[in-house]
Motif scaffolding. Structure first.
Motif, PDB file in Angstrom:
ATOM      1  N   UNK A 114       0.852  -1.196   0.000  1.00  0.00           N
ATOM      2  CA  UNK A 114       0.000   0.000   0.000  1.00  0.00           C
ATOM      3  C   UNK A 114       0.878   1.233   0.000  1.00  0.00           C
ATOM      4  N   UNK A 115       0.525   2.206  -0.822  1.00  0.00           N
ATOM      5  CA  UNK A 115       1.418   3.330  -1.105  1.00  0.00           C
ATOM      6  C   UNK A 115       0.653   4.623  -0.866  1.00  0.00           C
ATOM      7  N   UNK A 116       1.108   5.421   0.101  1.00  0.00           N
ATOM      8  CA  UNK A 116       0.466   6.694   0.416  1.00  0.00           C
ATOM      9  C   UNK A 116       1.327   7.842  -0.105  1.00  0.00           C
ATOM     10  N   UNK A 117       0.762   8.697  -0.950  1.00  0.00           N
ATOM     11  CA  UNK A 117       1.432   9.936  -1.333  1.00  0.00           C
ATOM     12  C   UNK A 117       0.745  11.057  -0.562  1.00  0.00           C
ATOM     13  N   UNK A 118       1.438  11.662   0.380  1.00  0.00           N
ATOM     14  CA  UNK A 118       0.813  12.624   1.277  1.00  0.00           C
ATOM     15  C   UNK A 118       0.619  13.969   0.584  1.00  0.00           C
ATOM     16  N   UNK A 119      -0.522  14.605   0.909  1.00  0.00           N
ATOM     17  CA  UNK A 119      -0.770  15.973   0.439  1.00  0.00           C
ATOM     18  C   UNK A 119      -0.686  16.905   1.631  1.00  0.00           C
ATOM     19  N   UNK A 120       0.120  17.957   1.494  1.00  0.00           N
ATOM     20  CA  UNK A 120       0.262  18.937   2.572  1.00  0.00           C
ATOM     21  C   UNK A 120      -0.373  20.269   2.199  1.00  0.00           C
ATOM     22  N   UNK A 121      -0.959  20.353   1.018  1.00  0.00           N
ATOM     23  CA  UNK A 121      -1.612  21.598   0.618  1.00  0.00           C
ATOM     24  C   UNK A 121      -2.696  21.298  -0.425  1.00  0.00           C
ATOM     25  N   UNK A 143      -7.098   5.914  -4.947  1.00  0.00           N
ATOM     26  CA  UNK A 143      -8.142   6.806  -4.437  1.00  0.00           C
ATOM     27  C   UNK A 143      -7.531   7.848  -3.513  1.00  0.00           C
ATOM     28  N   UNK A 144      -8.221   8.980  -3.382  1.00  0.00           N
ATOM     29  CA  UNK A 144      -7.813  10.001  -2.425  1.00  0.00           C
ATOM     30  C   UNK A 144      -8.455   9.675  -1.087  1.00  0.00           C
ATOM     31  N   UNK A 145      -7.634   9.654  -0.025  1.00  0.00           N
ATOM     32  CA  UNK A 145      -8.153   9.351   1.315  1.00  0.00           C
ATOM     33  C   UNK A 145      -7.899  10.539   2.239  1.00  0.00           C
ATOM     34  N   UNK A 146      -8.642  10.602   3.350  1.00  0.00           N
ATOM     35  CA  UNK A 146      -8.460  11.717   4.279  1.00  0.00           C
ATOM     36  C   UNK A 146      -7.343  11.409   5.280  1.00  0.00           C
ATOM     37  N   UNK A 147      -7.040  12.396   6.133  1.00  0.00           N
ATOM     38  CA  UNK A 147      -5.897  12.217   7.033  1.00  0.00           C
ATOM     39  C   UNK A 147      -6.147  11.148   8.079  1.00  0.00           C
ATOM     40  N   UNK A 148      -7.432  10.897   8.382  1.00  0.00           N
ATOM     41  CA  UNK A 148      -7.733   9.848   9.356  1.00  0.00           C
ATOM     42  C   UNK A 148      -7.293   8.480   8.806  1.00  0.00           C
ATOM     43  N   UNK A 149      -7.499   8.278   7.524  1.00  0.00           N
ATOM     44  CA  UNK A 149      -7.090   7.006   6.902  1.00  0.00           C
ATOM     45  C   UNK A 149      -5.565   6.855   6.957  1.00  0.00           C
ATOM     46  N   UNK A 150      -4.850   7.976   6.791  1.00  0.00           N
ATOM     47  CA  UNK A 150      -3.387   7.929   6.898  1.00  0.00           C
ATOM     48  C   UNK A 150      -3.001   7.546   8.319  1.00  0.00           C
ATOM     49  N   UNK A 151      -3.690   8.150   9.289  1.00  0.00           N
ATOM     50  CA  UNK A 151      -3.380   7.870  10.692  1.00  0.00           C
ATOM     51  C   UNK A 151      -3.623   6.401  11.019  1.00  0.00           C
ATOM     52  N   UNK A 152      -4.730   5.849  10.513  1.00  0.00           N
ATOM     53  CA  UNK A 152      -5.044   4.452  10.827  1.00  0.00           C
ATOM     54  C   UNK A 152      -4.028   3.506  10.193  1.00  0.00           C
ATOM     55  N   UNK A 153      -3.563   3.847   9.018  1.00  0.00           N
ATOM     56  CA  UNK A 153      -2.593   2.979   8.341  1.00  0.00           C
ATOM     57  C   UNK A 153      -1.197   3.113   8.941  1.00  0.00           C
ATOM     58  N   UNK A 268       6.642  -0.166  10.117  1.00  0.00           N
ATOM     59  CA  UNK A 268       6.113   0.582   8.970  1.00  0.00           C
ATOM     60  C   UNK A 268       5.783  -0.415   7.863  1.00  0.00           C
ATOM     61  N   UNK A 269       4.490  -0.719   7.678  1.00  0.00           N
ATOM     62  CA  UNK A 269       4.194  -1.694   6.628  1.00  0.00           C
ATOM     63  C   UNK A 269       3.715  -1.047   5.334  1.00  0.00           C
ATOM     64  N   UNK A 270       3.468   0.262   5.343  1.00  0.00           N
ATOM     65  CA  UNK A 270       3.112   0.892   4.079  1.00  0.00           C
ATOM     66  C   UNK A 270       4.304   1.682   3.531  1.00  0.00           C
ATOM     67  N   UNK A 271       4.143   2.145   2.306  1.00  0.00           N
ATOM     68  CA  UNK A 271       5.158   3.004   1.686  1.00  0.00           C
ATOM     69  C   UNK A 271       4.644   4.433   1.831  1.00  0.00           C
ATOM     70  N   UNK A 272       5.440   5.312   2.405  1.00  0.00           N
ATOM     71  CA  UNK A 272       5.013   6.690   2.644  1.00  0.00           C
ATOM     72  C   UNK A 272       5.845   7.625   1.756  1.00  0.00           C
ATOM     73  N   UNK A 273       5.147   8.455   0.993  1.00  0.00           N
ATOM     74  CA  UNK A 273       5.812   9.382   0.085  1.00  0.00           C
ATOM     75  C   UNK A 273       5.287  10.785   0.356  1.00  0.00           C
ATOM     76  N   UNK A 274       6.176  11.752   0.385  1.00  0.00           N
ATOM     77  CA  UNK A 274       5.742  13.139   0.438  1.00  0.00           C
ATOM     78  C   UNK A 274       6.579  13.958  -0.529  1.00  0.00           C
TER      79      UNK A 274
END
Lengths: 413, 92
Positions: A114-121, A143-153, A268-274
């Motif tokens: 699972x790969x999250x590309x974070x949005x800061x703006x 899909x675009x997810x909200x910050x709560x989904x990022x927190x849960x993952x 850390x089991x997901x891939x986090x990108x910013x």
């Protein structure tokens, strides 16, 4: 202890088969010569032999196989690109990757994270919605997810990022994976070797002979080879090869640096990108955090790595994960990224008959290893570009038909 | 920190400077062909060697034209950007 190991302990001769044969001599003539024994070159050799029956092929590698950018990337595989051309191309690659361990009979440790590309703006979110819609149109899980989904993952991630760049949401791509990159090269190398392809390490191409617009052969540090087909798959060395045949390209070489931390227990089991914070990170199966950042700003033909890189990366990493402040960086390195103006590759036929280019892999090449091998092999066998790579042809620049993929790059820019 | 020994500003930290890309001489937009224009816009001298490059010094707002070895990352010559220097550095 497995019996196999015991047998080696007792035996004076270590008969464990090598992944590929050492070839003492270069032949005088090959049907095709592939320059570059990285993932792309070996994959192309494999598919030429397996799918098209072209086995009189030499892969020439100036160093050792998989020692260039194949062994220097951060091993991430994904297909959530921005353009229809890119999405369809990388989707094919992900599908090939998913079957690859079985296909090559080697454990690639293909691990879907699972790969999250974070949005800061807001503007990042806007591009992500755009990407998600293009992705979904082509059947990609995105899909675009909200910050709560990022927190849960990823509970350890500080959503406020130290108050400077709060996370507003993310583009989530469930098929995003990591894979053991060296094994991809070895697996393709073994598969190609079994089908008769010759792999020659420490064999550098010093010139390419072109007569009347056609390739006639290559000069190497071990002698001259006659061939009508040359496929250049050398990433950061591309401009040196294209200058041998007099082709101008937009490619410029910039170092891309990466590093790993000391090993930790898995957290850390997901891939986090910013993209905004110039960070991408995943945890390897050894427990190390594998991290990358942004390109060095100026061109450079070197794989040196710098203190400034580690300082900047650590700064942003600690915004995301403050609890890592006591963790040490173990190794750092760089690869030579062959960047293009539109962040898309350059593939296929050229104005010189028999000279094929697989280049412009910048910071996105590893994930394309299977599909680039497969489509380049198909293009060479047919003598014309595979439909999947036609948008990436070199002449797109002269035609002003770029494939704008910059918005989907993970690296900071 | 890496220092850049600028003959005009003295030794300054390298991160005060911004890389501005390869020096290219713009063809006349009114007379150049599409191919010449595409070549100017996109193509670059990607192979290693001594490159002529734009470098900008952020604190002073000065543009320089530098010669740099792109294998060793050493600056061989740093000059103020001037029409004469631009003409000399341009490959076109």
């Amino acid at each position: 202890m497995p019996l196999r190991l015991l047998r080696f302990a007792l035996s004076k001769e270590h008969k464990e088969p090598r992944f590929f044969r050492e070839r003492p001599e270069l032949k005088d003539k090959y049907d095709a010569v592939i320059i570059g024994g990285g993932g792309h070159g070996l994959a192309c050799a494999y598919y030429l032999a397996r799918d098209h029956g072209i086995t009189n092929v030499a892969v020439l590698e100036q160093g050792y196989i998989g020692g260039g950018n194949t062994g220097r990337n951060t091993t991430i595989v994904r297909s959530n690109y921005l353009t229809p051309e890119g999405v369809q191309f990388y989707d094919k690659s992900v599908k090939l990757f998913e079957e690859l361990s079985e296909d090559l009979d080697i454990n690639l440790f293909y691990s879907t994270r699972g790969h999250f590309t974070l949005a800061h703006n807001e503007s990042s979110l806007r591009t992500m919605r755009w990407r998600a819609e293009v992705n979904k149109h082509y059947g990609i899980d995105s899909e675009v997810v909200d910050r709560q989904a990022v927190h849960e993952a990823c509970p350890p991630l500080d959503l406020e990022c130290g108050g400077q760049n709060p996370v507003m949401g993310a583009l989530y791509h469930a098929p995003g994976s990591v894979v053991r990159h060296d094994a991809v090269a070895w697996g393709y190398g073994r598969g190609a070797d079994e089908r008769g392809v010759e792999i020659h390490q420490k064999t550098a191409v010093t010139d390419i002979k072109v007569e009347a617009g056609k390739v006639r052969g290559v000069q190497t540090n071990r002698g001259f080879i006659h061939t009508d087909t040359v496929i250049s798959m050398v990433a950061g060395f591309t401009p040196r090869i294209t200058s041998m045949v007099g082709i101008d390209t937009p490619i410029e070489i910039h170092p891309l640096q990466a590093c790993v931390t000391e090993p930790m227990k898995p957290w850390l089991d997901s891939i986090i990108v910013s993209g905004s914070l110039h960070v991408y990170v995943s945890q390897s199966s050894r427990g190390e955090l594998v991290m990358g950042a942004s390109l060095d700003p100026a061109t450079l033909h070197s794989t040196r790595s710098t203190l400034g890189f580690v300082e900047h990366l650590s700064d942003y990493m600690l915004d995301l994960f403050p609890f890592l402040s006591g963790i040490k960086v173990m190794r750092q390195w760089a690869g030579m990224a062959d960047m293009t103006p539109d962040f898309a590759p350059i593939m296929g036929t050229t104005d010189i008959e028999g000279f094929y280019l697989d280049a412009g892999w910048g910071t996105w090449g590893f994930k394309a290893t299977p599909v680039s091998g497969k489509t380049m092999a198909a293009s060479v066998a047919a003598g014309r570009n595979d439909p999947l790579i036609e948008p990436f042809r070199l002449s797109r620049f002269a035609d002003f038909q770029l494939v704008g993929e910059r918005g989907a790059a993970s690296i900071g820019h | 920190m890496k220092l850049l020994n600028c003959p005009h500003l003295g030794a300054r930290p390298e991160n005060e400077f911004t890389y501005g890309g390869e020096v290219r001489v713009q063809p006349d937009p009114d007379t150049s062909s599409d191919a010449q224009w595409a070549d100017y816009v996109f193509n670059r001298q990607g192979r290693p060697g001594t490159h002529h490059e734009w470098w900008y010094h952020n604190p002073t707002g000065i543009w320089f034209i530098a010669e740099r070895d792109t294998i060793t990352d050493r600056f061989l010559r740093i000059e103020l950007a001037s029409p004469e220097r631009l003409k000399e550095a341009g490959h076109g």
